[in-house]
Design a protein around this motif. Structure first.
Motif, short mmCIF file in Angstrom:
data_model
loop_
_atom_site.label_atom_id
_atom_site.label_comp_id
_atom_site.label_asym_id
_atom_site.label_seq_id
_atom_site.Cartn_x
_atom_site.Cartn_y
_atom_site.Cartn_z
N ASN A 1 77.00 71.67 -8.84
CA ASN A 1 76.21 72.64 -8.09
C ASN A 1 74.71 72.46 -8.29
O ASN A 1 73.92 73.28 -7.82
CB ASN A 1 76.62 74.07 -8.48
N THR A 2 74.32 71.42 -9.00
CA THR A 2 72.91 71.12 -9.23
C THR A 2 72.52 69.95 -8.35
O THR A 2 73.15 68.89 -8.40
CB THR A 2 72.66 70.78 -10.71
N THR A 3 71.48 70.14 -7.56
CA THR A 3 71.05 69.07 -6.65
C THR A 3 70.23 68.02 -7.41
O THR A 3 69.72 68.27 -8.51
CB THR A 3 70.18 69.62 -5.50
N TYR A 4 70.09 66.88 -6.78
CA TYR A 4 69.29 65.79 -7.34
C TYR A 4 67.85 66.26 -7.57
O TYR A 4 67.26 65.98 -8.60
CB TYR A 4 69.34 64.59 -6.40
N ASP A 5 67.31 66.98 -6.60
CA ASP A 5 65.94 67.49 -6.72
C ASP A 5 65.81 68.46 -7.90
O ASP A 5 64.80 68.46 -8.60
CB ASP A 5 65.50 68.18 -5.44
N GLU A 6 66.83 69.28 -8.13
CA GLU A 6 66.81 70.20 -9.26
C GLU A 6 66.81 69.43 -10.59
O GLU A 6 66.13 69.81 -11.54
CB GLU A 6 68.00 71.17 -9.21
#
Length: 132
Positions: A71-76
């Motif tokens: 649930n964590t994006t690459y950007d995050e």
């Protein structure tokens, strides 16, 4: 042993613990190295079980991490803050040192416990050199 017993600050014990764990590892006293490492981690405020958690508990922790990571994006990930808590940085250094003896140790539950703990600390406290 004398430095560890007489030192009042953890910073004074840090290098001695590192040398002791590396020495025990090279002497094939892997269980002793992991046991001392988990005690040091407790002193730093990081709870690691010794003996390691059951397979069921470990799988549960790993599944929770998997869901959180999915649930964590690459950007995050790229925006994670830098770890600045000196105790957590020291804990990450100890966890990294414990990776080898825990992997080689006959009871390989220690290894996934340590990797899981490193990921949890990174997600909670930020990134550091040992996070990679």
């Amino acid at each position: 042993g004398i430095v560890i017993k007489q030192a009042t600050l953890f910073e004074n014990k840090f290098c001695v613990y590192v040398a002791l764990i590396k020495s025990l590892t090279s002497g094939n006293r892997l269980k002793d190295a992991v046991d001392i490492g988990t005690k040091v981690l407790t002193e730093l405020g990081v709870h690691c079980l010794s003996p390691p958690p059951t397979n069921r508990t470990l799988k549960k922790d790993m599944m929770e991490l998997k869901i959180k990571l999915e649930n964590t994006t690459y950007d995050e990930f790229l925006k994670f803050r830098e770890m600045n808590d000196v105790n957590m940085i020291a804990a990450m250094k100890f966890l990294k040192i414990l990776l080898f003896p825990s992997f080689v140790l006959a009871n390989q539950q220690y290894y996934p416990m340590i990797v899981t703990k490193m990921i949890q600390l990174t997600l909670h406290s930020g990134t550091c050199t040992e996070s990679c």
